[in-house]
Design a protein around this motif. Structure first.
Motif, PDB file in Angstrom:
ATOM      1  N   SER A   1     -68.036  -8.134  95.203  1.00  0.00           N
ATOM      2  CA  SER A   1     -68.090  -9.393  94.463  1.00  0.00           C
ATOM      3  C   SER A   1     -69.476  -9.671  93.912  1.00  0.00           C
ATOM      4  N   CYS A   2     -70.512  -8.957  94.381  1.00  0.00           N
ATOM      5  CA  CYS A   2     -71.884  -9.254  93.939  1.00  0.00           C
ATOM      6  C   CYS A   2     -72.207  -8.746  92.521  1.00  0.00           C
ATOM      7  N   PRO A   3     -72.028  -7.502  92.142  1.00  0.00           N
ATOM      8  CA  PRO A   3     -71.850  -6.323  92.992  1.00  0.00           C
ATOM      9  C   PRO A   3     -73.204  -5.728  93.369  1.00  0.00           C
ATOM     10  N   ALA A   4     -73.195  -4.650  94.138  1.00  0.00           N
ATOM     11  CA  ALA A   4     -74.429  -3.996  94.557  1.00  0.00           C
ATOM     12  C   ALA A   4     -74.927  -3.042  93.481  1.00  0.00           C
ATOM     13  N   THR A   5     -76.242  -2.841  93.463  1.00  0.00           N
ATOM     14  CA  THR A   5     -76.856  -1.790  92.662  1.00  0.00           C
ATOM     15  C   THR A   5     -77.176  -0.640  93.605  1.00  0.00           C
ATOM     16  N   VAL A   6     -76.903   0.586  93.173  1.00  0.00           N
ATOM     17  CA  VAL A   6     -77.091   1.749  94.037  1.00  0.00           C
ATOM     18  C   VAL A   6     -78.069   2.725  93.385  1.00  0.00           C
ATOM     19  N   LEU A   7     -79.061   3.141  94.163  1.00  0.00           N
ATOM     20  CA  LEU A   7     -79.995   4.192  93.762  1.00  0.00           C
ATOM     21  C   LEU A   7     -79.698   5.393  94.637  1.00  0.00           C
ATOM     22  N   MET A   8     -79.222   6.481  94.032  1.00  0.00           N
ATOM     23  CA  MET A   8     -78.806   7.658  94.799  1.00  0.00           C
ATOM     24  C   MET A   8     -79.592   8.883  94.383  1.00  0.00           C
ATOM     25  N   GLY A   9     -79.905   9.710  95.365  1.00  0.00           N
ATOM     26  CA  GLY A   9     -80.671  10.905  95.067  1.00  0.00           C
ATOM     27  C   GLY A   9     -80.196  12.118  95.839  1.00  0.00           C
ATOM     28  N   GLY A  10     -80.524  13.295  95.301  1.00  0.00           N
ATOM     29  CA  GLY A  10     -80.182  14.558  95.939  1.00  0.00           C
ATOM     30  C   GLY A  10     -81.012  15.668  95.324  1.00  0.00           C
ATOM     31  N   ARG A  11     -80.837  16.863  95.840  1.00  0.00           N
ATOM     32  CA  ARG A  11     -81.653  17.982  95.345  1.00  0.00           C
ATOM     33  C   ARG A  11     -81.270  18.433  93.942  1.00  0.00           C
ATOM     34  N   ASN A  12     -79.958  18.401  93.625  1.00  0.00           N
ATOM     35  CA  ASN A  12     -79.512  18.887  92.317  1.00  0.00           C
ATOM     36  C   ASN A  12     -78.142  18.313  91.993  1.00  0.00           C
ATOM     37  N   ASP A  13     -77.616  18.695  90.810  1.00  0.00           N
ATOM     38  CA  ASP A  13     -76.328  18.144  90.382  1.00  0.00           C
ATOM     39  C   ASP A  13     -75.170  18.597  91.255  1.00  0.00           C
ATOM     40  N   ARG A  14     -75.315  19.722  91.951  1.00  0.00           N
ATOM     41  CA  ARG A  14     -74.244  20.185  92.840  1.00  0.00           C
ATOM     42  C   ARG A  14     -74.119  19.279  94.065  1.00  0.00           C
ATOM     43  N   GLU A  15     -75.234  18.711  94.496  1.00  0.00           N
ATOM     44  CA  GLU A  15     -75.197  17.816  95.654  1.00  0.00           C
ATOM     45  C   GLU A  15     -74.849  16.388  95.266  1.00  0.00           C
ATOM     46  N   LEU A  16     -74.985  16.077  93.999  1.00  0.00           N
ATOM     47  CA  LEU A  16     -74.748  14.692  93.570  1.00  0.00           C
ATOM     48  C   LEU A  16     -73.344  14.532  92.989  1.00  0.00           C
ATOM     49  N   PHE A  17     -72.369  14.699  93.875  1.00  0.00           N
ATOM     50  CA  PHE A  17     -70.970  14.434  93.546  1.00  0.00           C
ATOM     51  C   PHE A  17     -70.622  12.971  93.804  1.00  0.00           C
ATOM     52  N   TRP A  18     -71.592  12.214  94.320  1.00  0.00           N
ATOM     53  CA  TRP A  18     -71.371  10.838  94.745  1.00  0.00           C
ATOM     54  C   TRP A  18     -70.993   9.864  93.636  1.00  0.00           C
ATOM     55  N   PRO A  19     -71.501   9.994  92.405  1.00  0.00           N
ATOM     56  CA  PRO A  19     -71.123   9.017  91.372  1.00  0.00           C
ATOM     57  C   PRO A  19     -69.621   8.836  91.212  1.00  0.00           C
ATOM     58  N   GLU A  20     -68.857   9.924  91.336  1.00  0.00           N
ATOM     59  CA  GLU A  20     -67.407   9.820  91.202  1.00  0.00           C
ATOM     60  C   GLU A  20     -66.813   8.975  92.319  1.00  0.00           C
ATOM     61  N   LEU A  21     -67.366   9.098  93.531  1.00  0.00           N
ATOM     62  CA  LEU A  21     -66.879   8.313  94.662  1.00  0.00           C
ATOM     63  C   LEU A  21     -67.276   6.847  94.522  1.00  0.00           C
ATOM     64  N   TYR A  22     -68.493   6.605  94.065  1.00  0.00           N
ATOM     65  CA  TYR A  22     -68.985   5.242  93.935  1.00  0.00           C
ATOM     66  C   TYR A  22     -68.394   4.526  92.727  1.00  0.00           C
ATOM     67  N   ALA A  23     -67.940   5.268  91.733  1.00  0.00           N
ATOM     68  CA  ALA A  23     -67.413   4.650  90.515  1.00  0.00           C
ATOM     69  C   ALA A  23     -66.227   3.746  90.808  1.00  0.00           C
ATOM     70  N   GLY A  24     -65.475   4.051  91.837  1.00  0.00           N
ATOM     71  CA  GLY A  24     -64.332   3.212  92.192  1.00  0.00           C
ATOM     72  C   GLY A  24     -64.724   1.969  92.961  1.00  0.00           C
ATOM     73  N   VAL A  25     -66.018   1.861  93.304  1.00  0.00           N
ATOM     74  CA  VAL A  25     -66.505   0.739  94.098  1.00  0.00           C
ATOM     75  C   VAL A  25     -67.457  -0.139  93.305  1.00  0.00           C
ATOM     76  N   CYS A  26     -68.395   0.483  92.592  1.00  0.00           N
ATOM     77  CA  CYS A  26     -69.348  -0.264  91.770  1.00  0.00           C
ATOM     78  C   CYS A  26     -69.762   0.597  90.587  1.00  0.00           C
ATOM     79  N   GLN A  27     -70.189  -0.042  89.510  1.00  0.00           N
ATOM     80  CA  GLN A  27     -70.549   0.671  88.294  1.00  0.00           C
ATOM     81  C   GLN A  27     -72.060   0.750  88.077  1.00  0.00           C
ATOM     82  N   ASN A  28     -72.815  -0.036  88.811  1.00  0.00           N
ATOM     83  CA  ASN A  28     -74.242  -0.149  88.560  1.00  0.00           C
ATOM     84  C   ASN A  28     -75.019   0.774  89.497  1.00  0.00           C
ATOM     85  N   PHE A  29     -75.201   2.040  89.087  1.00  0.00           N
ATOM     86  CA  PHE A  29     -75.976   2.938  89.918  1.00  0.00           C
ATOM     87  C   PHE A  29     -76.932   3.790  89.095  1.00  0.00           C
ATOM     88  N   HIS A  30     -78.001   4.213  89.756  1.00  0.00           N
ATOM     89  CA  HIS A  30     -79.046   5.040  89.160  1.00  0.00           C
ATOM     90  C   HIS A  30     -79.125   6.338  89.949  1.00  0.00           C
TER      91      HIS A  30
END
Length: 255
Positions: free
Chosen positions: A129-158
């Protein structure tokens, strides 16, 4: 704090990226009281090898359906054996354990690195309801599969990656000052590698923004009896990560 030991039935289990798996289990006795930031202690029910339970952060919880979602990386014998579980199989689940995040924020920023993004997914859902802003990091694009998971929860991420293969090139802490200057966040929640948490704690202190960190540590008992997961605190006493945490105010942890 009430905790339960119950049989959890697997209803979904799949490889989602590299050596990372997602498992959904039905365990209503535990799901009914689970809060973001808590964890469960798991043991396979058909073997005593390995003997000790393994701690897993809770990536999502649906109290109405009685389900918990665990997202884990294969790092040893225990997690390797877990990958063999199929829908219908059961495992022994103890929880919910530990102290979770304070959910009183109105403008939260979530900072996660690597597998530290798993418990923050559940936290982000709590702030839909806020929603949250998310800053996510990883070593490379292979490790950063998280945007797809977070997209169903919030849209505001870096996104940041060490090699620049996706998002901003660099570490999560490199982008944090810019976000803190741009928005008036009332708290920062962080989970990830120790070096990242140390950097987040220092930067949020500089900007005078409250910060809570979730520590990831090896645990044997998960209930504060064995003292295998203690950490130093600014008060001079040693905290038990499993029972005093895993969530702490960043200013209470000695980095």
């Amino acid at each position: 704090m009430t905790k339960t030991c119950a049989a959890a039935r697997v209803i979904e289990h799949s490889l989602i990226a590299g050596d990372v798996w997602k498992m959904v289990v039905v365990v209503p006795e535990i799901a009914a009281t689970t809060r973001p930031g808590q964890f469960v202690h798991i043991r396979l029910t058909d073997t005593l090898d390995p003997l000790l339970r393994r701690p897993f952060s809770i990536a999502d919880c649906n109290a109405a359906q009685g389900t918990l979602t665990l997202i884990y990386r294969v790092v040893g014998r225990g997690t390797a054996l877990m990958t063999k579980l199929k829908p219908g199989d059961t495992l022994s689940c103890m929880g919910p354990l530990g102290n979770g995040f304070d959910l009183a924020a109105r403008r939260p920023l979530l900072v996660g690195g690597g597998m530290g993004l798993a418990p923050l997914l559940f936290l982000a859902r709590a702030f839909c309801s806020c929603p949250a802003t998310v800053l996510m990091g990883g070593r490379n694009d292979r490790e950063l599969f998280w945007p797809e998971l977070y997209a169903g929860v919030c849209q505001n991420f870096h996104i940041t990656s060490d090699d620049g293969s996706i998002g901003h090139r660099g570490f999560t802490v490199d982008l944090l000052p810019e976000l803190l200057e741009r928005d008036k966040f009332d708290i920062v929640y962080a989970c990830g590698p120790h070096a990242m948490l140390k950097g987040v704690a220092a930067i949020t202190a500089e900007y005078d923004v409250p910060c809570q960190v979730s520590l990831e540590d090896y645990m044997a008992c998960g209930v504060g009896a064995c003292l295998s997961c203690t950490c130093a605190s600014t008060s001079g006493k040693r905290h038990k990560v499993c029972t005093d945490g895993p969530v702490f105010p960043a200013g209470e942890v000695v980095w």
